[in-house]
Design a protein around this motif. Structure first.
Motif, mmCIF file in Angstrom:
data_model
loop_
_atom_site.group_PDB
_atom_site.id
_atom_site.type_symbol
_atom_site.label_atom_id
_atom_site.label_comp_id
_atom_site.label_asym_id
_atom_site.label_seq_id
_atom_site.Cartn_x
_atom_site.Cartn_y
_atom_site.Cartn_z
ATOM 1 N N ALA A 195 39.146 30.794 38.663
ATOM 2 C CA ALA A 195 38.222 31.553 39.519
ATOM 3 C C ALA A 195 38.991 32.377 40.538
ATOM 4 O O ALA A 195 38.670 33.551 40.786
ATOM 5 C CB ALA A 195 37.260 30.598 40.223
ATOM 6 N N ALA A 196 40.018 31.762 41.153
ATOM 7 C CA ALA A 196 40.833 32.495 42.121
ATOM 8 C C ALA A 196 41.555 33.655 41.448
ATOM 9 O O ALA A 196 41.623 34.768 41.989
ATOM 10 C CB ALA A 196 41.844 31.547 42.777
ATOM 11 N N THR A 197 42.087 33.395 40.266
ATOM 12 C CA THR A 197 42.790 34.453 39.531
ATOM 13 C C THR A 197 41.853 35.603 39.195
ATOM 14 O O THR A 197 42.228 36.783 39.292
ATOM 15 C CB THR A 197 43.403 33.887 38.233
ATOM 16 N N GLN A 198 40.626 35.260 38.800
ATOM 17 C CA GLN A 198 39.632 36.291 38.510
ATOM 18 C C GLN A 198 39.340 37.134 39.741
ATOM 19 O O GLN A 198 39.244 38.367 39.663
ATOM 20 C CB GLN A 198 38.350 35.633 37.994
ATOM 21 N N ILE A 199 39.213 36.492 40.904
ATOM 22 C CA ILE A 199 38.987 37.227 42.152
ATOM 23 C C ILE A 199 40.168 38.141 42.449
ATOM 24 O O ILE A 199 40.000 39.315 42.823
ATOM 25 C CB ILE A 199 38.761 36.250 43.325
ATOM 26 N N PHE A 200 41.392 37.623 42.277
ATOM 27 C CA PHE A 200 42.590 38.421 42.545
ATOM 28 C C PHE A 200 42.644 39.647 41.640
ATOM 29 O O PHE A 200 42.947 40.760 42.083
ATOM 30 C CB PHE A 200 43.856 37.577 42.352
ATOM 31 N N PHE A 201 42.363 39.432 40.343
ATOM 32 C CA PHE A 201 42.438 40.537 39.390
ATOM 33 C C PHE A 201 41.328 41.561 39.642
ATOM 34 O O PHE A 201 41.574 42.769 39.608
ATOM 35 C CB PHE A 201 42.353 40.002 37.956
ATOM 36 N N SER A 202 40.102 41.082 39.841
ATOM 37 C CA SER A 202 38.982 42.011 39.980
ATOM 38 C C SER A 202 39.058 42.820 41.269
ATOM 39 O O SER A 202 38.686 43.993 41.296
ATOM 40 C CB SER A 202 37.654 41.258 39.905
ATOM 41 N N LEU A 203 39.559 42.206 42.343
ATOM 42 C CA LEU A 203 39.679 42.933 43.614
ATOM 43 C C LEU A 203 41.049 43.579 43.800
ATOM 44 O O LEU A 203 41.229 44.384 44.714
ATOM 45 C CB LEU A 203 39.406 41.975 44.785
ATOM 46 N N GLY A 204 42.016 43.214 42.968
ATOM 47 C CA GLY A 204 43.353 43.796 43.082
ATOM 48 C C GLY A 204 44.198 43.167 44.166
ATOM 49 O O GLY A 204 45.136 43.804 44.668
ATOM 50 N N LEU A 205 43.918 41.910 44.529
ATOM 51 C CA LEU A 205 44.669 41.245 45.601
ATOM 52 C C LEU A 205 46.070 40.877 45.127
ATOM 53 O O LEU A 205 46.257 40.364 44.024
ATOM 54 C CB LEU A 205 43.940 39.981 46.049
ATOM 55 N N GLY A 206 47.057 41.121 45.985
ATOM 56 C CA GLY A 206 48.425 40.715 45.704
ATOM 57 C C GLY A 206 49.229 41.697 44.895
ATOM 58 O O GLY A 206 50.463 41.591 44.841
ATOM 59 N N PHE A 207 48.585 42.662 44.244
ATOM 60 C CA PHE A 207 49.311 43.628 43.424
ATOM 61 C C PHE A 207 49.934 44.750 44.248
ATOM 62 O O PHE A 207 50.812 45.458 43.764
ATOM 63 C CB PHE A 207 48.374 44.248 42.380
#
Length: 547
Positions: A195-207
């Motif tokens: 779920a956290a990974t999905q949030i990171f990918f969908s919002l672009g966090l950390g990239f």
């Protein structure tokens, strides 16, 4: 997860980019030279994502081009060389699986066996990178214009598919399945990591893409309103798309379930010499119970031939990623009237979504690198073209017979671990190294007011603790999982089988896991040694509003 991680961290990265007016490397270096590795780790992670993500766009091109045929090539099995019947491998699998694994990927039996480049896939990959280059050729100005179309048109297609999906037989079964919680899954830490990974990918966090795009904002732009609006629109879109997906998947599962019942019905009619109208799909389960009671010995002899038909099992076999997009959806499309139209519409939408994601991924690489003086004299066209060409050449490896196994490796291990660590370092840096009071003043200078208690509690306490927990669970899960495995295609049984990675694959996985996160301590060590070498001891500072 959205409220505890997604929105606060999205807000934080926008604030950093808008304040520093730099890409990810420059922004974190401005906060402290010891933190330049945070931005570098983001660039490396974005590079890994770019290398394998555009192959998905290549597959979309491949399926889109193959949709313009009188009969969709994944709807039926090709005939064998003797032209006496369908290929055995395709019969053992399904036409959609055969087309994806054999025609699209020309996949090898394992990662250890390789061959030449798949010409069709290579050409589609070149086309995908040419399109990416044309979208970013003039930097963020050209990117912004493209995003207006790539971000809005898929909504139209999704709405069309929503209407079509809910008119399909069995669609409601998929939607019910989507909204039925499984408590055992909610108790599994892996679910929350995903779920956290999905949030990171969908919002672009950390990239680093959010910092890069925010660096082009006006200084007093209201990024707080944008962070809240974009986060909730993004999550709403995900739910909307999931409803469409599960409606289509419910239709596909229902068709497979009823086909299974139909085969069982024919078997019962032939075995027990029953009248045609005595067994239907509605009463077949009751008939089976009656036959089992009346003719137990004869019914027992059918045990090896009777299929276990279950709608729940069909729904439980849901797949994700490439399997969902290119196998499950393709199979569902073949059962629709005017399947060519729906196929073109779907893969065109998938292509737009993929290209839209690539714009953010490539910008997260280009913008930080443009902050270096060495690149200042190179025109946007030449520099951006060089980055795209570099990624294309490395990405050609994914078009080989073993390329899909390397794609899976990058997808599983190239970003999840890195993003958890990068975002954790980011929030700790802002809250405890840069200082939450200092960060509040920066936000007040840009917005005219300080962030309220919700943001501060999330940044200082909740988000760091949650990220630490997820990070620890990821490491524990990885260690307890034993030797990493992948799904290798076995043509003899017509399905994927779980296989352990060879030693070189395990070593490469280790390199993927540590290569990006190691940038953070290595860059800090380099900054420390550089200061020691020059004998300079100075206090790191960045321009902020005076208290």
């Amino acid at each position: 997860m959205l409220l505890l991680e997604g929105v606060p961290l999205f807000y934080m990265e926008l604030a950093i980019g808008q304040k520093m007016r730099l890409g990810s490397i420059g922004a974190w270096t401005a906060i402290s030279p010891y933190l330049s590795g945070v931005g570098l780790a983001s660039v490396v992670t974005s590079l890994y994502l770019c290398l394998y993500y555009n192959i998905i766009n290549a597959w979309s091109f491949w399926y889109l081009f193959n949709s313009f045929q009188s009969v969709l090539p994944w709807a039926v099995c090709p005939v064998n060389s003797n032209r006496t019947g369908p290929l055995e491998e395709c019969e053992r699998a399904t036409p959609t699986q055969y087309f994806f694994y054999r025609e699209t990927l020309d996949i090898s039996p394992s990662i250890e066996e390789n061959g030449g480049i798949h010409t069709g896939q290579a050409l589609c990959l070149v086309l995908a990178w040419i399109l990416t280059f044309l979208f970013i050729v003039r930097g963020v100005k050209s990117t912004g214009k493209v995003v207006y179309f790539t971000a809005t048109f898929p909504y139209l297609v999704l709405f069309i598919y929503l209407v079509r999906g809910f008119t399909l037989h069995g669609a409601i079964n998929g939607v019910k399945y989507m909204f039925t919680p499984k408590m055992e899954e909610l108790a599994n830490p892996v679910t929350w990591i995903n779920a956290a990974t999905q949030i990171f990918f969908s919002l672009g966090l950390g990239f680093g893409s959010l910092i890069a795009f925010a660096s082009y904002n006006q200084y007093h732009n209201n990024f707080q309103r944008q962070a809240i609006a974009v986060s909730f629109i993004n999550s709403g879109t995900s739910i909307f798309a999931a409803i469409v997906t599960f409606a289509i998947y419910g239709f596909k599962a229902t068709v497979n379930y009823e086909n299974c019942l139909g085969r069982t019905r024919v078997l019962l009619l032939n075995t027990f010499n029953l009248a045609e109208d005595s067994v239907s799909l509605d009463n077949i389960l009751e008939v089976m119970d009656q036959l089992n009671t009346t003719y137990p010995q004869q019914f027992a002899e059918l045990s090896g031939r009777l299929e276990n038909c279950s709608l729940e099992s069909e729904l439980d076999t849901a797949v994700e990623g490439a399997g969902l997009a290119f196998i499950v959806y393709s199979e569902a499309i073949t059962n629709m009237p005017l399947s060519q139209f729906w196929s073109v519409l779907y893969f065109f939408m998938l292509l737009l979504l993929g290209m839209g994601s690539m714009l953010g991924n490539i910008t997260a690489i280009i913008t930080p690198l443009r902050d270096f003086k060495i690149t200042s004299g190179i025109s946007d066209e030449v520099f951006n073209g060089g980055v795209c060409l570099f990624c294309l050449l490395l990405g050609l490896g994914f078009t080989t017979p073993s390329g899909n196994y390397w794609f899976t490796m990058f997808n599983d291990y190239g970003a999840t671990f890195s993003l958890l660590f990068i975002v954790l370092i980011e929030v700790i840096t802002v809250s405890y190294i840069y200082g939450i009071k200092r960060f509040e003043k920066d936000i007040e200078d840009m917005l005219g007011h300080r962030p309220n208690w919700y943001w501060k509690i999330m940044w200082v306490v909740v988000s760091p603790l949650l990220l630490i927990g997820l990070f620890v669970f990821y490491i524990i899960t990885y260690i307890q999982g034993g030797t990493p495995t992948y799904q290798a295609w076995d043509k003899d049984v017509g399905k994927s089988v779980q296989t352990e990675y060879p030693v070189f694959g395990q070593v490469f996985i280790g390199l993927l896991l540590v290569s990006s996160v190691s940038c953070i301590p290595l860059a800090a060590l380099y900054a420390f040694c550089r200061k020691r070498k020059h004998g300079v001891v100075q206090k790191e500072s960045v321009s902020t509003v005076a208290a």
